[in-house]
Design a protein around this motif. Structure first.
Motif, PDB file in Angstrom:
ATOM      1  N   SER A  89      -8.614   1.894  -4.645  1.00 42.05           N
ATOM      2  CA  SER A  89      -9.361   2.432  -3.505  1.00 42.05           C
ATOM      3  C   SER A  89      -8.445   3.278  -2.636  1.00 42.05           C
ATOM      4  O   SER A  89      -7.251   2.992  -2.513  1.00 42.05           O
ATOM      5  CB  SER A  89      -9.953   1.290  -2.674  1.00 42.05           C
ATOM      6  N   PHE A  90      -9.006   4.304  -2.012  1.00 44.60           N
ATOM      7  CA  PHE A  90      -8.188   5.228  -1.225  1.00 44.60           C
ATOM      8  C   PHE A  90      -8.984   5.766  -0.047  1.00 44.60           C
ATOM      9  O   PHE A  90     -10.216   5.704   0.002  1.00 44.60           O
ATOM     10  CB  PHE A  90      -7.701   6.398  -2.093  1.00 44.60           C
ATOM     11  N   CYS A  91      -8.271   6.294   0.931  1.00 43.24           N
ATOM     12  CA  CYS A  91      -8.875   7.083   2.003  1.00 43.24           C
ATOM     13  C   CYS A  91      -8.097   8.390   2.076  1.00 43.24           C
ATOM     14  O   CYS A  91      -7.005   8.515   1.503  1.00 43.24           O
ATOM     15  CB  CYS A  91      -8.826   6.339   3.340  1.00 43.24           C
ATOM     16  N   ARG A  92      -8.647   9.359   2.791  1.00 45.52           N
ATOM     17  CA  ARG A  92      -8.032  10.694   2.792  1.00 45.52           C
ATOM     18  C   ARG A  92      -8.138  11.340   4.165  1.00 45.52           C
ATOM     19  O   ARG A  92      -9.173  11.228   4.831  1.00 45.52           O
ATOM     20  CB  ARG A  92      -8.712  11.575   1.738  1.00 45.52           C
ATOM     21  N   LEU A  93      -7.058  11.969   4.585  1.00 42.86           N
ATOM     22  CA  LEU A  93      -7.042  12.713   5.842  1.00 42.86           C
ATOM     23  C   LEU A  93      -6.426  14.081   5.579  1.00 42.86           C
ATOM     24  O   LEU A  93      -5.260  14.190   5.203  1.00 42.86           O
ATOM     25  CB  LEU A  93      -6.232  11.961   6.907  1.00 42.86           C
ATOM     26  N   MET A 101      -8.587  -3.264   2.472  1.00 42.73           N
ATOM     27  CA  MET A 101      -8.669  -3.248   1.016  1.00 42.73           C
ATOM     28  C   MET A 101      -8.306  -1.892   0.429  1.00 42.73           C
ATOM     29  O   MET A 101      -8.250  -1.742  -0.790  1.00 42.73           O
ATOM     30  CB  MET A 101     -10.086  -3.648   0.572  1.00 42.73           C
ATOM     31  N   THR A 102      -8.057  -0.896   1.273  1.00 45.92           N
ATOM     32  CA  THR A 102      -7.686   0.436   0.799  1.00 45.92           C
ATOM     33  C   THR A 102      -6.218   0.433   0.417  1.00 45.92           C
ATOM     34  O   THR A 102      -5.353   0.098   1.224  1.00 45.92           O
ATOM     35  CB  THR A 102      -7.939   1.491   1.885  1.00 45.92           C
ATOM     36  N   ARG A 103      -5.904   0.830  -0.808  1.00 44.57           N
ATOM     37  CA  ARG A 103      -4.539   0.729  -1.305  1.00 44.57           C
ATOM     38  C   ARG A 103      -3.743   2.017  -1.143  1.00 44.57           C
ATOM     39  O   ARG A 103      -2.517   1.983  -1.093  1.00 44.57           O
ATOM     40  CB  ARG A 103      -4.559   0.341  -2.793  1.00 44.57           C
ATOM     41  N   VAL A 104      -4.429   3.165  -1.098  1.00 45.56           N
ATOM     42  CA  VAL A 104      -3.727   4.452  -1.069  1.00 45.56           C
ATOM     43  C   VAL A 104      -4.276   5.319   0.058  1.00 45.56           C
ATOM     44  O   VAL A 104      -5.495   5.398   0.253  1.00 45.56           O
ATOM     45  CB  VAL A 104      -3.867   5.207  -2.415  1.00 45.56           C
ATOM     46  N   PHE A 105      -3.376   5.939   0.800  1.00 43.34           N
ATOM     47  CA  PHE A 105      -3.760   6.878   1.863  1.00 43.34           C
ATOM     48  C   PHE A 105      -3.325   8.269   1.418  1.00 43.34           C
ATOM     49  O   PHE A 105      -2.137   8.551   1.297  1.00 43.34           O
ATOM     50  CB  PHE A 105      -3.072   6.497   3.170  1.00 43.34           C
ATOM     51  N   LEU A 106      -4.300   9.147   1.147  1.00 47.18           N
ATOM     52  CA  LEU A 106      -4.011  10.535   0.760  1.00 47.18           C
ATOM     53  C   LEU A 106      -3.893  11.364   2.022  1.00 47.18           C
ATOM     54  O   LEU A 106      -4.839  11.486   2.793  1.00 47.18           O
ATOM     55  CB  LEU A 106      -5.121  11.075  -0.137  1.00 47.18           C
ATOM     56  N   LEU A 107      -2.723  11.944   2.243  1.00 44.63           N
ATOM     57  CA  LEU A 107      -2.418  12.600   3.511  1.00 44.63           C
ATOM     58  C   LEU A 107      -2.026  14.049   3.313  1.00 44.63           C
ATOM     59  O   LEU A 107      -1.142  14.370   2.499  1.00 44.63           O
ATOM     60  CB  LEU A 107      -1.273  11.853   4.207  1.00 44.63           C
ATOM     61  N   SER A 108      -2.667  14.938   4.062  1.00 42.21           N
ATOM     62  CA  SER A 108      -2.238  16.328   4.105  1.00 42.21           C
ATOM     63  C   SER A 108      -1.047  16.420   5.045  1.00 42.21           C
ATOM     64  O   SER A 108      -1.141  16.082   6.228  1.00 42.21           O
ATOM     65  CB  SER A 108      -3.367  17.228   4.614  1.00 42.21           C
ATOM     66  N   ALA A 109       0.095  16.863   4.533  1.00 48.73           N
ATOM     67  CA  ALA A 109       1.302  16.954   5.355  1.00 48.73           C
ATOM     68  C   ALA A 109       1.135  17.963   6.481  1.00 48.73           C
ATOM     69  O   ALA A 109       1.803  17.865   7.505  1.00 48.73           O
ATOM     70  CB  ALA A 109       2.504  17.327   4.487  1.00 48.73           C
ATOM     71  N   LYS A 110       0.239  18.918   6.307  1.00 47.53           N
ATOM     72  CA  LYS A 110      -0.003  19.915   7.353  1.00 47.53           C
ATOM     73  C   LYS A 110      -0.902  19.356   8.447  1.00 47.53           C
ATOM     74  O   LYS A 110      -0.661  19.554   9.631  1.00 47.53           O
ATOM     75  CB  LYS A 110      -0.635  21.174   6.752  1.00 47.53           C
ATOM     76  N   ASN A 170       0.844  -1.195   0.000  1.00 53.52           N
ATOM     77  CA  ASN A 170       0.000   0.000   0.000  1.00 53.52           C
ATOM     78  C   ASN A 170       0.880   1.246   0.000  1.00 53.52           C
ATOM     79  O   ASN A 170       2.067   1.188   0.343  1.00 53.52           O
ATOM     80  CB  ASN A 170      -0.931   0.007   1.210  1.00 53.52           C
ATOM     81  N   LEU A 171       0.272   2.384  -0.330  1.00 45.68           N
ATOM     82  CA  LEU A 171       1.023   3.618  -0.560  1.00 45.68           C
ATOM     83  C   LEU A 171       0.406   4.793   0.187  1.00 45.68           C
ATOM     84  O   LEU A 171      -0.818   4.906   0.272  1.00 45.68           O
ATOM     85  CB  LEU A 171       1.051   3.920  -2.069  1.00 45.68           C
ATOM     86  N   VAL A 172       1.264   5.675   0.724  1.00 48.05           N
ATOM     87  CA  VAL A 172       0.829   6.955   1.277  1.00 48.05           C
ATOM     88  C   VAL A 172       1.271   8.057   0.314  1.00 48.05           C
ATOM     89  O   VAL A 172       2.441   8.125  -0.060  1.00 48.05           O
ATOM     90  CB  VAL A 172       1.439   7.217   2.671  1.00 48.05           C
ATOM     91  N   LEU A 173       0.338   8.893  -0.087  1.00 46.16           N
ATOM     92  CA  LEU A 173       0.631  10.052  -0.940  1.00 46.16           C
ATOM     93  C   LEU A 173       0.433  11.313  -0.108  1.00 46.16           C
ATOM     94  O   LEU A 173      -0.678  11.591   0.341  1.00 46.16           O
ATOM     95  CB  LEU A 173      -0.305  10.080  -2.150  1.00 46.16           C
TER      96      LEU A 173
END
Length: 799
Positions: free
Chosen positions: A579-583, A605-614, A555-558
């Motif tokens: 599939s992705f989730c986002r914070l 089953m979520t492959r990508v985590f979209l992350l705000s660095a702030k 899995n990947l964190v972006l």
């Protein structure tokens, strides 16, 4: 200890180095000495207990006590002790007070059974470990018993395997006890007739603490008990990310909520203030290490208000975000706390911050500040943090500036005289000696052996032709209209160029007076649409990695500092069917923990985590991913380091790949160069707030905004690396480890015994264009080899 401070840029960095060096030897010696003493005591105790057990068939169990209920999931009110002899049993509270008798059989007096006694139910947790099997111990009301241990859940790799039997029992029999140092009897401010007693760490915590965490716990204990200085009760735990600062505080909090050297618990109520994204994590950590049956932290969120804290009889720990603390200060202040813990404490570096002023108004003297980056810009920040935990220990701000800061900074100037350098060295050493009794700083090299391999990569990508056109048009217009000579804040221009580096369309949808003026030119009036992902080189790189990701279980964190960039990355995930989730900042505080837990859970089953660095770049544990991409960078290297550390943490099982994407020859490279600059942190590391007031000449601004196209890596060019790149690339085709020697200078003196950091790029691997095909395949980037111009690689190997 290396005391050569002549190298430029060591004022604040050197203060940290003083804490990083030679402390480990002291730590190891103290832990070894403590463990040796405890082992001797344990051996003697076990011998006595064994002899006693031969003459007494009494079996003692840890139990949970609650009211009778038909519920499937029962709730328990308190801990207890069950002494079983034959078919008779006696129930006592943890202090040995008699609660009742009941009859048992060999079938129901086993771990996990639920027994009845009057209107109460008793669940047997486990048999008391050998150190506590002496029944006479339970007659002493001052003895603190080990709490139930059966429900301990942990994935930590370092817990020893049971070689003597199955289950947790074998581990418990082999664990090393930890007894806190005794206070000096001369400092006993209580009744002289009260005997000082040992304060010991509960077994459920002692078995999971690593050596450096044991040392850290003892260090914190001595600080807040005033053992180092009777007038000060504060401490700064400045361990780097991933060393377990939270766990050390959990252990300290629980120990002093239950015990004290004078027969009574030291703490009654504990206040933990943390960023909103970490409040749920703190709650989880307490439950993870102690269990819900032992402690029930009270998290201020949603409908839970500070005034309700006192209405919860089991709540002794309040967890609140900085924002909620400011809003509810009066209610919090009226409660009264015995210990204050501030997580990510570097956010309190500004003495004018409202949250800091309000925290200082709390009457609580025992204060712990946690931070992985205690000094980010200058020594005044260090003073502010120190003055918060131990007010006036460094005298006034003016005195600190004159006595410490000015001489230390002056000694770092290139033209400093020998007298100035000598004075700066003396004051730096004096400052270190004065603060080392309450500031503890350890580096990640302590835990490398517990974690899998980490590959950190700085990847330089050539702009697409569309990005190059837009970037050049903007910089040309800035010069043509002489905007650089006006009072326009450079930050707005920098932000615009950074957005072009992410995707040209992010700039085109931006609205501001400056942007509108630029868009009025013929170039932008005649522009075509730039909505395609193909127009961004970094989007192409991410898309290539996403496609390779589909063929793996990884899995990947972006991570990005711009929400609009996250929006584009979200569209890219949808386009690739991942599939992705986002914070980000808009994610509700109450829901952040659930998102993280779900991503880290087995079967996710979520492959990508979209992350705000702030919003989520600090404190989060994202071990559900083994790859992370830092899509864009910040002026502050600490912010980038925090974000990139999200996946290489305790519990990670896979090799980790961390990518920092930089567009070649652009403002992004200039920002990165300032992060690794040889100049001091106070002069070279500039965050957004500081840059607005930075005074640069027109020529300096032109250099900052100029696009350099005739290079594979401007950063590498500036290093004056004299290695034979062609030969080296051939060698690297089949060798990508770290054991590589090169003649490459960055004018920075390095210590090979210290962990490699970004300001030591001469020890990193260098891959010039064309980059090794084997490496690109390993990085999932062989599809976009034409875009990759240069790579720096640093790998930490398993030990």
């Amino acid at each position: 200890m290396n005391r050569n401070y002549r190298a430029q840029g060591r004022s604040t960095a050197h203060i940290l180095q003083l804490f990083n060096k030679k402390e480990n030897k002291y730590e190891a010696d103290e832990v070894k000495s403590s463990d040796s003493q405890e082992s001797s005591q344990s051996t003697s105790s076990q011998k006595n207990l064994t002899e006693n057990d031969k003459s007494n068939d009494l079996i003692v169990y840890n139990v949970l006590i609650g009211k009778k209920s038909n519920k499937k999931h029962k709730t328990w009110d308190e801990d207890g002790i069950l002494e079983v002899s034959g078919n008779k049993a006696v129930l006592k509270d943890p202090d040995g007070k008699f609660l009742g008798k009941l009859s048992v059989t060999t079938e129901n007096a086993i771990e996990g059974s639920i027994l009845s006694m009057g209107g109460k139910e008793i669940q047997i947790i486990d048999k008391v470990i050998s150190q506590l099997n002496n029944p006479k111990q339970f007659e002493k009301k001052d003895e603190i018993l080990e709490p139930p241990l059966k429900k301990l859940k942990t994935n930590n790799k370092f817990i020893p395997l049971n070689k003597t039997g199955k289950g947790l029992g074998g581990i418990l029999q082999n664990y090393e006890p930890l007894i806190m140092p005794r206070p000096n009897e001369e400092l006993n401010w209580t009744d002289e007739n009260i005997q000082i007693r040992d304060v010991s760490l509960d077994a459920c915590l002692a078995i999971v603490l690593r050596p450096h965490q044991r040392f850290g716990l003892v260090f914190l204990y001595k600080c807040i008990m005033g053992m180092n200085d009777a007038n000060y009760f504060g401490s700064i735990l400045a361990d780097e990310m991933g060393l377990g600062k939270t766990l050390q505080c959990v252990a300290l909090t629980w120990t002093l909520l239950k015990q004290g050297p004078y027969g009574k618990p030291i703490l009654k109520r504990v206040l933990i203030v943390a960023p909103s994204s970490l409040c749920g994590n703190w709650n989880n950590e307490f439950i993870r290490w102690l269990g819900i049956h032992r402690i029930s932290p009270f998290v201020i969120e949603g409908k839970k208000k500070p005034k309700d804290f006192l209405k919860s009889p089991r709540a002794s720990v309040m967890i609140i975000s900085y924002e909620m603390f400011v809003r509810n200060f009066q209610e919090v202040n009226e409660i009264g706390f015995d210990l204050l813990i501030c997580d990510e404490g570097h956010r309190l570096k500004n003495s004018e911050l409202k949250s800091l002023k309000l925290l200082n108004q709390l009457t609580c003297r025992r204060r712990i500040l946690l931070t992985g980056t205690p000094v980010q810009n200058d020594l005044q920040e260090l003073y502010t943090l120190v003055d918060f935990v131990n007010p006036d220990i460094l005298d006034t701000s003016n005195f600190f500036r004159k006595h410490y800061e000015n001489p230390i900074v002056a000694s770092q100037k290139p033209d400093a005289s020998d007298e100035v350098i000598t004075l700066g060295q003396e004051r730096a050493e004096e400052l270190h000696e004065k603060t080392k009794t309450f500031i503890l700083r350890r580096t990640n090299d302590l835990i490398n052996k517990y974690l899998p391999t980490k590959h950190e990569l700085v990847i330089f990508c050539r702009l697409t032709s569309e990005q190059k056109d837009v970037y050049t048009a903007v910089t040309d217009l800035l010069i043509e209209k002489e905007i650089l000579k006006t009072n326009v804040m450079p930050l707005a221009i920098i932000t615009a160029l950074k957005k072009i580096c992410n995707h040209p369309n992010l700039f085109l949808i931006e609205k501001s007076n400056l942007i509108d003026e630029l868009k009025s030119s013929d170039f932008f009036i005649k522009k075509k649409s730039y909505e395609s992902f193909d127009y961004s080189v970094k989007m192409n790189v991410v898309r290539a990695l996403l496609r390779e990701l589909k063929n793996t279980s990884e899995n990947l964190v972006l991570a990005s500092y711009f929400t609009k960039t996250l929006d584009l990355l979200e569209k890219l995930c949808n386009l690739e069917g991942l599939s992705f989730c986002r914070l980000d900042g808009s994610t509700a505080t109450s829901g952040r923990t659930k998102i993280v837990d779900k991503f880290n859970s087995k079967g996710n089953m979520t492959r990508v985590f979209l992350l705000s660095a702030k919003a989520g770049g600090v404190g989060l544990n994202l071990i559900g991913a083994s790859r992370l991409i830092l899509f864009d960078s910040d002026w502050n290297p600490a912010s980038d380091a925090q974000t990139m550390a999200r996946i290489w943490r305790d519990g990670q099982k896979k090799s980790v790949y961390i990518y920092r994407l930089l567009t070649t020859g652009t403002i992004e490279e200039k920002i990165y160069q300032r992060q690794i600059s040889k100049t001091s942190l106070s002069e070279a590391v500039v965050d957004a707030n500081h840059f607005a007031s930075l005074k640069l000449s027109t020529s300096e601004l032109k250099d900052l905004f100029t696009l350099t196209t005739d290079t594979y890596s401007l950063t590498h060019d500036l290093m004056d690396c004299s290695c034979d790149k062609d030969v080296e690339n051939e060698d690297k085709e089949n060798d990508i480890d770290l054991d590589d020697s090169r003649v490459c200078q960055l004018d920075i003196q390095t210590n090979p015994e210290q962990p490699i950091t970004i300001n030591q790029l001469l020890r990193w691997k260098h891959y010039n264009h064309p980059v090794s095909k084997e490496l690109l395949k390993e990085l999932f980037l062989d599809r976009v080899s034409e875009f990759i111009t240069f790579i720096f690689q640093n790998s930490s190997t398993e030990k």
